[in-house]
Design an enzyme around this catalytic site. Structure first.
Site, PDB file in Angstrom:
ATOM      1  N   GLY A   4     -54.176  81.482  24.632  1.00  0.00           N
ATOM      2  CA  GLY A   4     -53.025  82.171  24.086  1.00  0.00           C
ATOM      3  C   GLY A   4     -53.041  82.372  22.592  1.00  0.00           C
ATOM      4  O   GLY A   4     -52.022  82.726  22.013  1.00  0.00           O
ATOM      5  N   GLY A   6     -54.151  84.753  21.047  1.00  0.00           N
ATOM      6  CA  GLY A   6     -53.859  86.160  20.773  1.00  0.00           C
ATOM      7  C   GLY A   6     -52.520  86.605  21.315  1.00  0.00           C
ATOM      8  O   GLY A   6     -52.212  87.790  21.322  1.00  0.00           O
ATOM      9  N   GLU A  12     -52.688  87.387  30.679  1.00  0.00           N
ATOM     10  CA  GLU A  12     -53.922  86.780  31.184  1.00  0.00           C
ATOM     11  C   GLU A  12     -53.667  86.013  32.479  1.00  0.00           C
ATOM     12  O   GLU A  12     -54.487  86.049  33.400  1.00  0.00           O
ATOM     13  CB  GLU A  12     -54.528  85.856  30.132  1.00  0.00           C
ATOM     14  CG  GLU A  12     -55.102  86.603  28.945  1.00  0.00           C
ATOM     15  CD  GLU A  12     -55.559  85.688  27.821  1.00  0.00           C
ATOM     16  OE1 GLU A  12     -55.462  84.451  27.960  1.00  0.00           O
ATOM     17  OE2 GLU A  12     -56.019  86.205  26.798  1.00  0.00           O
TER      18      GLU A  12
END
Length: 136
Positions: A4, A6, A12
């Site tokens: 996480g 980004g 995801e």
């Protein structure tokens, strides 16, 4: 594992849940002895719940901090229009339980703990000048 950095961990997890096989590729700097010892845990929170969520996370022993944009005014906003709280835990002894507990806080969309969903982790590293890929 924790993902996480980004701020896309919610997306995801959705992709992961639809995939026949989930393979993660990392370099050796991402490998840690204990979850929480190095990397912060991202938590995606709807904006109106930011304060109560941060208070609830503190009661769990975490140290939450709103993720702020770099070279940008204000907090990071996800593709879903939410905010990201990065949480420091001294250790995450029971990742599965913590994942569920955090996700049950009203206002939390998802967190960056990926528990029991990875089929294969490929770790790339250089040893004695040679590229090595090991499987976990």
């Amino acid at each position: 594992m924790i993902k996480g950095g980004g701020a896309a961990h919610t997306r995801e997890k959705i992709v992961d849940s639809l995939a026949k096989q989930f393979i993660v590729v990392v370099d050796s700097t991402k490998i840690v002895e204990n979850l929480g010892s190095t990397f912060l845990l991202p938590v995606e929170v709807i904006p109106m719940a930011i304060t109560p969520v941060m208070n609830a996370i503190q009661k769990l022993g975490g140290k939450p901090e709103l993720r702020m944009g770099v070279k940008k005014a204000g907090p990071v906003i996800t593709d879903q229009g939410n905010m990201v709280v990065d949480v420091k835990f001294d250790a995450i002894d029971n990742p599965a339980e913590l994942e569920k507990t955090i996700n049950n806080i009203p206002g939390v969309l998802e967190n960056g703990l990926f528990v029991g969903v990875t089929d294969l982790v490929l770790v790339g590293e250089v040893k004695d000048g040679q590229t090595v890929i090991r499987e976990i």
